[in-house]
Design a protein around this motif. Structure first.
Motif, PDB file in Angstrom:
ATOM      1  N   ARG A 200      -0.245   4.964 -48.463  1.00  0.00           N
ATOM      2  CA  ARG A 200      -0.723   4.595 -47.409  1.00  0.00           C
ATOM      3  C   ARG A 200      -0.105   3.643 -46.583  1.00  0.00           C
ATOM      4  O   ARG A 200       0.035   3.639 -45.316  1.00  0.00           O
ATOM      5  CB  ARG A 200      -2.166   4.496 -47.659  1.00  0.00           C
ATOM      6  N   GLU A 201       0.342   2.666 -47.362  1.00  0.00           N
ATOM      7  CA  GLU A 201       1.085   1.300 -46.803  1.00  0.00           C
ATOM      8  C   GLU A 201       2.284   1.009 -46.997  1.00  0.00           C
ATOM      9  O   GLU A 201       2.709  -0.008 -46.542  1.00  0.00           O
ATOM     10  CB  GLU A 201      -0.103   0.324 -47.451  1.00  0.00           C
ATOM     11  N   THR A 202       3.094   1.981 -47.518  1.00  0.00           N
ATOM     12  CA  THR A 202       4.469   1.821 -47.331  1.00  0.00           C
ATOM     13  C   THR A 202       5.045   3.189 -47.321  1.00  0.00           C
ATOM     14  O   THR A 202       4.605   4.043 -47.046  1.00  0.00           O
ATOM     15  CB  THR A 202       4.773   1.577 -49.135  1.00  0.00           C
ATOM     16  N   ASP A 203       6.533   2.786 -46.936  1.00  0.00           N
ATOM     17  CA  ASP A 203       7.406   3.969 -46.660  1.00  0.00           C
ATOM     18  C   ASP A 203       8.066   4.743 -47.854  1.00  0.00           C
ATOM     19  O   ASP A 203       8.942   5.253 -47.715  1.00  0.00           O
ATOM     20  CB  ASP A 203       8.250   3.645 -45.838  1.00  0.00           C
ATOM     21  N   LEU A 204       7.746   4.016 -49.045  1.00  0.00           N
ATOM     22  CA  LEU A 204       8.437   4.393 -50.179  1.00  0.00           C
ATOM     23  C   LEU A 204       8.018   5.853 -50.633  1.00  0.00           C
ATOM     24  O   LEU A 204       6.961   6.303 -50.717  1.00  0.00           O
ATOM     25  CB  LEU A 204       8.182   3.473 -51.569  1.00  0.00           C
ATOM     26  N   SER A 205       9.141   6.559 -50.960  1.00  0.00           N
ATOM     27  CA  SER A 205       8.979   8.129 -51.524  1.00  0.00           C
ATOM     28  C   SER A 205       8.710   7.988 -53.006  1.00  0.00           C
ATOM     29  O   SER A 205       9.506   7.292 -53.775  1.00  0.00           O
ATOM     30  CB  SER A 205       9.971   8.933 -51.168  1.00  0.00           C
ATOM     31  N   PRO A 206       7.837   8.634 -53.686  1.00  0.00           N
ATOM     32  CA  PRO A 206       7.713   8.800 -55.366  1.00  0.00           C
ATOM     33  C   PRO A 206       8.789   9.435 -55.648  1.00  0.00           C
ATOM     34  O   PRO A 206       9.288  10.325 -55.292  1.00  0.00           O
ATOM     35  CB  PRO A 206       6.196   9.464 -55.436  1.00  0.00           C
ATOM     36  N   ASP A 207       9.205   8.872 -56.909  1.00  0.00           N
ATOM     37  CA  ASP A 207      10.093   9.652 -57.716  1.00  0.00           C
ATOM     38  C   ASP A 207       9.547  10.329 -58.873  1.00  0.00           C
ATOM     39  O   ASP A 207       8.370  10.213 -59.361  1.00  0.00           O
ATOM     40  CB  ASP A 207      11.360   8.629 -58.032  1.00  0.00           C
ATOM     41  N   ALA A 208      10.371  10.498 -59.799  1.00  0.00           N
ATOM     42  CA  ALA A 208       9.994  11.202 -61.044  1.00  0.00           C
ATOM     43  C   ALA A 208       8.994  10.438 -62.072  1.00  0.00           C
ATOM     44  O   ALA A 208       7.984  10.906 -62.610  1.00  0.00           O
ATOM     45  CB  ALA A 208      11.137  12.081 -61.733  1.00  0.00           C
ATOM     46  N   TYR A 209       9.526   9.451 -61.952  1.00  0.00           N
ATOM     47  CA  TYR A 209       8.502   8.144 -62.764  1.00  0.00           C
ATOM     48  C   TYR A 209       7.286   7.962 -62.250  1.00  0.00           C
ATOM     49  O   TYR A 209       6.181   7.972 -63.018  1.00  0.00           O
ATOM     50  CB  TYR A 209       9.416   6.922 -62.883  1.00  0.00           C
ATOM     51  N   THR A 210       7.253   8.047 -60.960  1.00  0.00           N
ATOM     52  CA  THR A 210       5.783   7.795 -60.275  1.00  0.00           C
ATOM     53  C   THR A 210       4.770   8.871 -60.633  1.00  0.00           C
ATOM     54  O   THR A 210       3.796   8.916 -61.112  1.00  0.00           O
ATOM     55  CB  THR A 210       6.158   7.685 -58.765  1.00  0.00           C
ATOM     56  N   VAL A 211       5.664  10.106 -60.362  1.00  0.00           N
ATOM     57  CA  VAL A 211       4.751  11.367 -60.522  1.00  0.00           C
ATOM     58  C   VAL A 211       4.268  11.652 -62.110  1.00  0.00           C
ATOM     59  O   VAL A 211       3.169  12.078 -62.293  1.00  0.00           O
ATOM     60  CB  VAL A 211       5.608  12.637 -59.897  1.00  0.00           C
ATOM     61  N   GLN A 212       5.200  11.077 -62.904  1.00  0.00           N
ATOM     62  CA  GLN A 212       4.757  11.338 -64.381  1.00  0.00           C
ATOM     63  C   GLN A 212       3.766  10.630 -64.451  1.00  0.00           C
ATOM     64  O   GLN A 212       2.609  10.707 -65.411  1.00  0.00           O
ATOM     65  CB  GLN A 212       5.981  10.668 -65.149  1.00  0.00           C
ATOM     66  N   SER A 213       3.505   9.377 -64.019  1.00  0.00           N
ATOM     67  CA  SER A 213       2.295   8.376 -64.191  1.00  0.00           C
ATOM     68  C   SER A 213       1.077   8.910 -63.551  1.00  0.00           C
ATOM     69  O   SER A 213       0.036   9.049 -64.211  1.00  0.00           O
ATOM     70  CB  SER A 213       2.397   6.816 -63.649  1.00  0.00           C
ATOM     71  N   VAL A 214       1.388   9.530 -62.459  1.00  0.00           N
ATOM     72  CA  VAL A 214       0.129  10.159 -61.797  1.00  0.00           C
ATOM     73  C   VAL A 214      -0.316  11.243 -62.471  1.00  0.00           C
ATOM     74  O   VAL A 214      -1.612  11.524 -62.534  1.00  0.00           O
ATOM     75  CB  VAL A 214       0.561  10.380 -60.330  1.00  0.00           C
ATOM     76  N   LEU A 215       0.452  12.072 -63.046  1.00  0.00           N
ATOM     77  CA  LEU A 215       0.225  13.311 -63.785  1.00  0.00           C
ATOM     78  C   LEU A 215      -0.785  12.846 -65.063  1.00  0.00           C
ATOM     79  O   LEU A 215      -1.999  13.409 -65.303  1.00  0.00           O
ATOM     80  CB  LEU A 215       1.346  13.872 -64.311  1.00  0.00           C
ATOM     81  N   GLY A 216      -0.179  11.784 -65.595  1.00  0.00           N
ATOM     82  CA  GLY A 216      -1.183  11.134 -66.760  1.00  0.00           C
ATOM     83  C   GLY A 216      -2.493  10.648 -66.441  1.00  0.00           C
ATOM     84  O   GLY A 216      -3.687  10.872 -66.879  1.00  0.00           O
ATOM     85  N   ALA A 217      -2.689  10.054 -65.236  1.00  0.00           N
ATOM     86  CA  ALA A 217      -3.841   9.720 -64.629  1.00  0.00           C
ATOM     87  C   ALA A 217      -4.921  10.731 -64.339  1.00  0.00           C
ATOM     88  O   ALA A 217      -5.982  10.872 -64.521  1.00  0.00           O
ATOM     89  CB  ALA A 217      -3.519   8.610 -63.182  1.00  0.00           C
TER      90      ALA A 217
END
Length: 594
Positions: A200-217
């Motif tokens: 919501r607050e940044t222009d950063l695009s999630p990478d594979a590491y981000t998504v790995q953590s989100v999948l765990g959450a």
């Protein structure tokens, strides 16, 4: 796909996981629980290494020698070996005390990485103080990110998040580290909300590491729709925008193992099996996670068959985790003979030394099947000290099998003698035994002991995901915006249950000598009933109602869940702290054995 709402109903508390049973959601990392021991070991090793010969460096910070020293420091820190991590800390101290130390923004991240690996909090705090003194924390993003990882590794997510908020220029690594810190410490909803904040607050695009953590959450929170959203993001990220993300994901075993775990823990067993079956190659972890997923969903025969296929057809040797999974399957299905055979196979054929988890599975399997004496014999022969979970398994079996007050009291005493955070369960079980024997004075005595010892019963909650928002309920909850409609639906459910001949199991009501009407009213307010009522109000037709519960489901709620599934023609999938229950057409996947 609906996005995670900014205002969630309530944050999920982290729960303690039984070591003896094999729950469907992951426990907190043992590294965090033993951080103090690691700190002591790290300090002792630091003192020992102080006497070793590491020459002082007297080079220019930008000279080749300084660059070599930093490279050596990084290599030691990244070695994933405790002895070399100790040497990294000592080398940093030697370099930093030399007349011409290397640039601290290069050496500090490596030293902090070594401290994080050792969970060496005192040394880490000293490095933090040095970084602050040099103006590198939190101003220098790389140094600050290393500090985030340090505090997360030491089991301090609050300190990690507080530091994260002070970083002026957060990189994607900053966000990834903060999200992973929350996931690793069990605060899954907070991790998902932080990820949503990043979007919501940044222009950063999630990478594979981000998504790995989100999948765990998502797996930890049981958030299926958000997990599917994260899976889609992963396909897009690995595809690089060229449409080949599916092929890239299918080739990555680590990602596929995570996806099997995600869908299994979110109650979507068919999706988990689909991912597993489509994997072009599988490692041992792939087989382990699928065997355990099938076991936790009550697909006991499929779980055992998959184990046999792995060992006999694929010729892959199982490890200790594999046997925890297959013994859990035997435990969930009450397969006593098979459990004995697999335990003997582990010891005699594969020469694997039993761990506390294997003993816990066998003790629970035998005790729940009525072989309490054999279970006690296994405890007597254990090569390690029984933990509180094993004694609680025996205590629970004594309660269910009416083993007698004397034996039950003995099991309760042994369970209380073992240091454990979840002793409230022992008091509650003992209270139930006394209540069933109509010994209300003893029930009151147990309650007084709980007050005097400061023991509080772990509060139960049930959560349900709807349109990307996770809603959580506690018993008698009236804080939800839809409370009025939820309780109106609950009254309707009660009328249908009564018409169907339902009689409440008052043994699951509060343990007081009150009138039956009051006990029945208390049962109606259990958290899973509120979640079911909310699900019936909001779930689209034909979509299963998926509920996560932090405690084991009680007998009465198990009975009414079966009835509701039949009366309303809906599938209800409940994940409690031990296993999954699939309620459909008046039946449960556990076959009433849990």
């Amino acid at each position: 796909m609906s996005e995670l709402s900014k205002n969630r109903h309530r944050a999920l508390p982290s729960t303690r996981t039984a070591a003896g049973a094999t729950p469907p959601y992951p426990p907190k990392s043992p590294r965090h629980r033993h951080a103090r021991l690691a700190v002591v070991l790290a300090a002792a090793a630091m003192l020992s290494l102080a006497a070793s010969a590491v020459p002082a460096t007297t080079t220019n910070p930008h000279s080749p020698d300084a660059t070599t020293s930093v490279r050596l420091l990084r290599s030691l820190a990244r070695s994933r070996r405790s002895d070399l991590a100790h040497r990294a800390l000592h080398l940093f101290r030697s370099l930093n005390s030399s007349p011409s130390p290397p640039p601290p923004h290069l050496s500090l991240p490596a030293a902090l990485s070594a401290a994080a690996f050792l969970s060496a909090l005192p040394e880490g705090k000293q490095l933090h103080a040095l970084a602050a003194k040099l103006g590198l924390a939190p101003e220098h993003t790389v140094v600050a990110n290393s500090l985030l990882h340090l505090y997360s590794s030491c089991g301090l997510p609050a300190a990690s998040l507080a530091l994260f908020r002070r970083i002026p220029d957060r990189s994607l690594v900053s966000w990834n580290t903060a999200v992973d810190a929350l996931v690793g410490n069990g605060d899954h909803l907070a991790a998902l909300e932080l990820f949503r904040e990043m979007q919501r607050e940044t222009d950063l695009s999630p990478d594979a590491y981000t998504v790995q953590s989100v999948l765990g959450a998502c797996a930890g929170a049981g958030a299926l729709s958000l997990g599917v959203y994260a899976h889609a993001m992963l396909l897009r990220e690995l595809g690089g925008g060229e449409g080949d993300g599916g092929a890239a994901v299918s080739r990555d075993m680590l990602i596929n193992n995570t996806l099997v775990d995600l869908y299994g823990k979110c109650g979507a067993l068919e999706l988990a099996r689909q991912v597993f079956d489509r994997m072009p190659a599988r490692d041992l972890a792939s087989w382990n996670v699928m065997i355990l997923t099938l076991a936790n969903h009550g697909r006991v025969c499929e779980s055992v068959e998959l184990f046999d296929r792995m060992t006999k057809v694929e010729k892959m040797a199982p490890n200790a985790i594999t046997f925890v999974a297959v013994l859990s399957a035997c435990n969930h299905g009450g397969l006593v003979e098979e459990g004995r055979r697999y335990f003997a196979m582990m010891v005699d054929e594969y020469r694997i030394k039993p761990r506390i988890e294997h003993y816990g599975c066998m003790v629970d399997l035998l005790a729940r099947a009525g072989f309490i004496e054999e279970a006690l014999d296994i405890v007597a022969r254990m090569n390690c000290r029984p933990d509180a979970v094993i004694w609680r398994s025996l205590l629970d079996a004594c309660c269910k099998k009416n083993a007698g007050l004397e034996l039950t009291e003995a099991m309760a005493k042994l369970a209380l003698e073992v240091p454990d955070d979840a002793v409230s369960g022992v008091y509650v079980l003992l209270s139930k035994v006394y209540a069933s024997a109509q010994r209300w004075n003893d029930v009151g005595m147990v309650r007084r002991l709980m007050v005097e010892e400061g023991v509080k019963k772990e509060p139960g909650f049930s959560s349900i995901e709807m349109d990307g928002l996770v809603h959580q309920f506690v018993a008698g909850d009236t804080s939800h915006p839809q409370s009025e409609a939820i309780y109106k639906k609950l009254d309707e459910i009660q009328l249908k249950l009564t018409s169907a001949g339902y009689n409440p199991d008052l043994s699951e009501a509060p343990l007081v000598a009150s009138v039956d009407y009051c006990k029945g009213a208390a049962l109606r307010l259990h958290s899973e009933r509120l979640a079911i009522s909310f699900g019936l109000l909001n779930a689209p037709p034909g979509v299963p109602i998926r509920i996560l519960k932090n405690l084991r489901v009680c007998k009465d709620c198990h009975t009414i869940s079966k009835l509701i599934s039949k009366l309303y023609g809906v599938e209800i999938i409940v994940r409690d702290r031990i296993r999954f229950h699939h309620f459909k057409d008046g039946l449960c996947s556990c076959k009433d054995y849990w």
